[in-house]
Scaffold this motif. Structure first.
Motif, PDB file in Angstrom:
ATOM      1  N   MET A  75       9.422   6.459   3.379  1.00 21.71           N
ATOM      2  CA  MET A  75       8.242   7.113   3.940  1.00 21.71           C
ATOM      3  C   MET A  75       7.347   7.651   2.835  1.00 21.71           C
ATOM      4  O   MET A  75       6.118   7.538   2.893  1.00 21.71           O
ATOM      5  N   LEU A  76       7.939   8.227   1.811  1.00 22.50           N
ATOM      6  CA  LEU A  76       7.164   8.754   0.684  1.00 22.50           C
ATOM      7  C   LEU A  76       6.383   7.649  -0.010  1.00 22.50           C
ATOM      8  O   LEU A  76       5.227   7.831  -0.388  1.00 22.50           O
ATOM      9  N   ILE A  77       7.011   6.475  -0.174  1.00 24.63           N
ATOM     10  CA  ILE A  77       6.344   5.356  -0.841  1.00 24.63           C
ATOM     11  C   ILE A  77       5.086   4.953  -0.084  1.00 24.63           C
ATOM     12  O   ILE A  77       4.016   4.762  -0.662  1.00 24.63           O
ATOM     13  N   VAL A  78       5.207   4.824   1.240  1.00 24.47           N
ATOM     14  CA  VAL A  78       4.070   4.391   2.048  1.00 24.47           C
ATOM     15  C   VAL A  78       2.950   5.423   2.033  1.00 24.47           C
ATOM     16  O   VAL A  78       1.767   5.093   1.862  1.00 24.47           O
ATOM     17  N   SER A  79       3.296   6.701   2.214  1.00 26.51           N
ATOM     18  CA  SER A  79       2.268   7.732   2.247  1.00 26.51           C
ATOM     19  C   SER A  79       1.654   7.956   0.868  1.00 26.51           C
ATOM     20  O   SER A  79       0.467   8.278   0.750  1.00 26.51           O
ATOM     21  N   LEU A  80       2.439   7.760  -0.176  1.00 27.00           N
ATOM     22  CA  LEU A  80       1.944   7.908  -1.547  1.00 27.00           C
ATOM     23  C   LEU A  80       0.745   7.017  -1.810  1.00 27.00           C
ATOM     24  O   LEU A  80      -0.245   7.426  -2.426  1.00 27.00           O
ATOM     25  N   ASP A  81       0.793   5.811  -1.290  1.00 21.59           N
ATOM     26  CA  ASP A  81      -0.227   4.817  -1.635  1.00 21.59           C
ATOM     27  C   ASP A  81      -1.540   5.032  -0.903  1.00 21.59           C
ATOM     28  O   ASP A  81      -2.548   4.427  -1.261  1.00 21.59           O
ATOM     29  N   GLN A  82      -1.554   5.903   0.096  1.00 23.51           N
ATOM     30  CA  GLN A  82      -2.793   6.112   0.834  1.00 23.51           C
ATOM     31  C   GLN A  82      -3.850   6.810  -0.007  1.00 23.51           C
ATOM     32  O   GLN A  82      -5.048   6.643   0.210  1.00 23.51           O
ATOM     33  N   TYR A  83      -3.415   7.615  -1.001  1.00 23.13           N
ATOM     34  CA  TYR A  83      -4.382   8.342  -1.822  1.00 23.13           C
ATOM     35  C   TYR A  83      -4.228   8.099  -3.323  1.00 23.13           C
ATOM     36  O   TYR A  83      -5.073   8.554  -4.096  1.00 23.13           O
ATOM     37  N   ILE A  84      -3.179   7.398  -3.750  1.00 26.95           N
ATOM     38  CA  ILE A  84      -2.984   7.201  -5.176  1.00 26.95           C
ATOM     39  C   ILE A  84      -4.109   6.374  -5.792  1.00 26.95           C
ATOM     40  O   ILE A  84      -4.429   6.501  -6.974  1.00 26.95           O
ATOM     41  N   VAL A  85      -4.744   5.533  -4.982  1.00 29.37           N
ATOM     42  CA  VAL A  85      -5.812   4.670  -5.474  1.00 29.37           C
ATOM     43  C   VAL A  85      -7.148   5.403  -5.582  1.00 29.37           C
ATOM     44  O   VAL A  85      -8.019   5.007  -6.358  1.00 29.37           O
ATOM     45  N   VAL A  86      -7.294   6.514  -4.847  1.00 26.67           N
ATOM     46  CA  VAL A  86      -8.595   7.175  -4.744  1.00 26.67           C
ATOM     47  C   VAL A  86      -9.152   7.562  -6.105  1.00 26.67           C
ATOM     48  O   VAL A  86     -10.309   7.277  -6.444  1.00 26.67           O
ATOM     49  N   VAL A  87      -8.330   8.224  -6.932  1.00 23.30           N
ATOM     50  CA  VAL A  87      -8.841   8.714  -8.216  1.00 23.30           C
ATOM     51  C   VAL A  87      -9.068   7.593  -9.219  1.00 23.30           C
ATOM     52  O   VAL A  87      -9.733   7.792 -10.236  1.00 23.30           O
ATOM     53  N   ALA A  88      -8.508   6.405  -8.953  1.00 21.23           N
ATOM     54  CA  ALA A  88      -8.696   5.269  -9.866  1.00 21.23           C
ATOM     55  C   ALA A  88      -9.894   4.412  -9.478  1.00 21.23           C
ATOM     56  O   ALA A  88     -10.227   3.459 -10.203  1.00 21.23           O
ATOM     57  N   LEU A  89     -10.555   4.726  -8.361  1.00 26.34           N
ATOM     58  CA  LEU A  89     -11.640   3.877  -7.875  1.00 26.34           C
ATOM     59  C   LEU A  89     -12.762   3.656  -8.891  1.00 26.34           C
ATOM     60  O   LEU A  89     -13.235   2.518  -9.048  1.00 26.34           O
ATOM     61  N   PRO A  90     -13.238   4.677  -9.613  1.00 20.87           N
ATOM     62  CA  PRO A  90     -14.312   4.415 -10.587  1.00 20.87           C
ATOM     63  C   PRO A  90     -13.916   3.379 -11.644  1.00 20.87           C
ATOM     64  O   PRO A  90     -14.711   2.483 -11.966  1.00 20.87           O
ATOM     65  N   ASP A  91     -12.699   3.471 -12.166  1.00 20.38           N
ATOM     66  CA  ASP A  91     -12.237   2.512 -13.171  1.00 20.38           C
ATOM     67  C   ASP A  91     -12.075   1.117 -12.572  1.00 20.38           C
ATOM     68  O   ASP A  91     -12.422   0.108 -13.201  1.00 20.38           O
ATOM     69  N   ILE A  92     -11.556   1.050 -11.363  1.00 21.59           N
ATOM     70  CA  ILE A  92     -11.396  -0.245 -10.690  1.00 21.59           C
ATOM     71  C   ILE A  92     -12.759  -0.897 -10.484  1.00 21.59           C
ATOM     72  O   ILE A  92     -12.941  -2.093 -10.733  1.00 21.59           O
ATOM     73  N   GLY A  93     -13.717  -0.105 -10.025  1.00 22.68           N
ATOM     74  CA  GLY A  93     -15.053  -0.643  -9.777  1.00 22.68           C
ATOM     75  C   GLY A  93     -15.700  -1.202 -11.031  1.00 22.68           C
ATOM     76  O   GLY A  93     -16.315  -2.280 -11.001  1.00 22.68           O
ATOM     77  N   ARG A  94     -15.575  -0.489 -12.149  1.00 22.19           N
ATOM     78  CA  ARG A  94     -16.185  -0.940 -13.404  1.00 22.19           C
ATOM     79  C   ARG A  94     -15.543  -2.227 -13.915  1.00 22.19           C
ATOM     80  O   ARG A  94     -16.229  -3.153 -14.342  1.00 22.19           O
ATOM     81  N   GLU A  95     -14.222  -2.301 -13.888  1.00 21.87           N
ATOM     82  CA  GLU A  95     -13.528  -3.431 -14.507  1.00 21.87           C
ATOM     83  C   GLU A  95     -13.523  -4.688 -13.649  1.00 21.87           C
ATOM     84  O   GLU A  95     -13.501  -5.801 -14.169  1.00 21.87           O
ATOM     85  N   LEU A  96     -13.514  -4.526 -12.334  1.00 19.94           N
ATOM     86  CA  LEU A  96     -13.429  -5.705 -11.459  1.00 19.94           C
ATOM     87  C   LEU A  96     -14.772  -6.095 -10.855  1.00 19.94           C
ATOM     88  O   LEU A  96     -14.856  -7.107 -10.152  1.00 19.94           O
TER      89      LEU A  96
END
Length: 484
Positions: free
Chosen positions: A33-54
């Motif tokens: 359960m922790l693994i699934v819920s973890l991923d709902q917000y772990i990507v949020v703070v990385a969005l600016p870097d993801i947007g620039r590189e991809l």
């Protein structure tokens, strides 16, 4: 005359072996359960870097989040039904495998299209894992004190994962790059997958008298997926966009088709008798309202920290440490509280504390406010958050037969997913109403004022949920039964 007795020929044993210890089973399910819920917000703070590189545009970057949300919400009901019919351990393991493979693909992606496809598959994996873990707990632990305590631990893990994801995402992005927020899921899901075989009891033989109701499952999945897509993408594409209008209309058509199919099905996806359970139906409403209010608060708190207070990703994550600890404590304590005071009393009290906390938080979230000023509101709203999160799943399982626990879990999870989508879409409009055309310091002040308005609406929504919870009546609402 002496008669020698001989043993009958040995028959093929269908014994599934000794059941694993319940605490070990619960630990693994809570970890999943922790693994699934973890991923709902772990990507949020990385969005600016993801947007620039991809090479995402400003309009498409948010789809990294919505791709997961749309597919996960659409397939939760199907995942719950599959767990009941095809085996809960089997569906849990399938979901974990999808999660691990999709996470690896997401980290290796070199462009938006493959990454969004990976995020969609992650959502499918989550839609299998979530109801499976809940159904296994509800069929392993007897209704009453034992199940309440188990759901408290499971709920604490899920609540912790949401907020830990923000902190971990900031740390991984800064130290290892955005790819790490995907790659971290691979060893976690892989470990849970390997441990599932020895630590979870094998599935029972399939009941051949039950059918999967593929037409109903397809209609329900399509309807929820299209409607959630329209709600998620409406603000970005415009509510009058042909894509949004078409998706919404098609979703409504499929919803009508689902109702028609269910009336004729010999073994419907959602058994009509299940919806006569008043505690379950109220749990659906509470789940919708919980995710629309408490669930949206995390988003606005993150925006407040970064866009108003100027925190970086790591400091933003650190700001969530206090509410994380309180939410986990509240979720874990919820099982003990409901066993002692009853479901209705505990739910009403938790909602009252949460509503007062949200109101206090709104008052403190000014443009020049401090973190210390947020603490009383954060503590109160986090107590309500943790307790209500666990209670809505306790309610959803109350009085439900073991053979229908998976679909009950899927229904309440789907209701929560739709609530999160509807709530956030509406609240973002409230928060952004006064920010158009502003820049610099004026924008910062307007953003703070918009967030305050949204948080006050959240407080009102929680208070409205409290009024709904007062209608929860009956023996199971005030004194949970203990069924062996």
């Amino acid at each position: 005359m002496h008669v020698t007795r001989t043993r009958p020929p040995a028959r093929l044993s269908l014994d599934r072996g000794p059941a694993p210890p319940k605490p070990v089973t619960l630990a693994l399910l809570s970890f999943a359960m922790l693994i699934v819920s973890l991923d709902q917000y772990i990507v949020v703070v990385a969005l600016p870097d993801i947007g620039r590189e991809l090479g995402y545009s400003a309009q498409t970057l948010q789809s990294v989040i919505s791709a997961y949300a749309v597919v996960s919400s659409g397939f939760l009901l199907l995942g719950g039904r599959a767990a009941d019919l095809l085996g809960r351990r089997r569906m849990l393991m399938a979901g974990l495998a999808l999660y691990a493979v999709a996470s690896l693909a997401g980290g290796l992606a070199t462009g938006p299209a493959p990454q969004l496809a990976a995020r969609a598959v992650q959502g499918l994996g989550g839609a299998l894992v979530f109801p499976s873990t809940l159904a296994i707990i509800n069929t392993t632990f007897a209704e009453g004190r034992d199940r309440n305590r188990a759901l408290g631990i499971w709920g604490g893990s899920g609540a912790a994962g949401l907020v830990i994801g923000v902190l971990l995402g900031g740390v991984l992005t800064r130290m290892l790059g955005w790819e790490a927020v995907f790659f971290v899921n691979v060893p976690l899901a892989g470990a849970a997958l390997v441990l599932a075989v020895p630590l979870l009891a094998a599935d029972r033989p399939r009941d051949t008298g039950r059918v999967f109701d593929l037409p109903g499952a397809s209609a329900a999945t399509g309807a929820v997926t299209l409607l959630v897509f329209a709600l998620v993408q409406g603000p970005a594409l415009g509510w009058d966009s042909p894509w949004i209008v078409g998706a919404g209309a098609a979703g409504l058509v499929l919803l009508v088709a689902f109702v028609a199919v269910e009336r004729r099905s010999p073994d419907p996806l959602v058994p009509p008798k299940l919806l006569t359970n008043r505690v379950l139906t109220l749990a659906l409403v509470v789940a919708f309202m919980f995710m629309a209010t408490f669930g949206s608060l995390l988003y606005f708190l993150s925006i407040y920290f970064q866009d108003v207070r100027g925190y970086d990703a790591l400091r933003t994550g650190a700001g969530f440490l206090l509410p994380t600890a309180v939410v986990v404590a509240g979720s874990t304590l919820a099982g003990h509280l409901v066993s002692r005071f009853g479901l209705r009393r505990t739910l009403v009290a938790a909602l009252a504390v949460g509503a007062s906390g949200a109101a206090a938080l709104g008052l403190a979230m000014s443009a020049d406010g401090s973190y210390a000023a947020l603490v009383p509101g954060l503590v109160a709203v986090s107590i309500g958050d943790g307790v209500v999160f666990t209670l809505m799943f306790i309610a959803a399982a109350t009085g439900v037969a073991g053979r229908e626990q998976g679909v009950a879990s899927g229904i309440v999870s789907t209701s929560g997913g739709i609530g999160a989508t509807v709530g956030l879409a509406a609240l973002v409009l409230v928060a952004n109403a006064g920010t158009h055309g502003t820049v610099g310091e004026e924008l910062r002040i307007a953003t703070a004022e918009g967030i305050q308005r949204a948080v006050f609406v959240i407080a009102g929504g929680i208070a409205g949920t409290l009024l709904i919870a007062l209608n929860l009546r009956g023996p199971s609402a005030d004194a949970p039964r203990s069924i062996a």
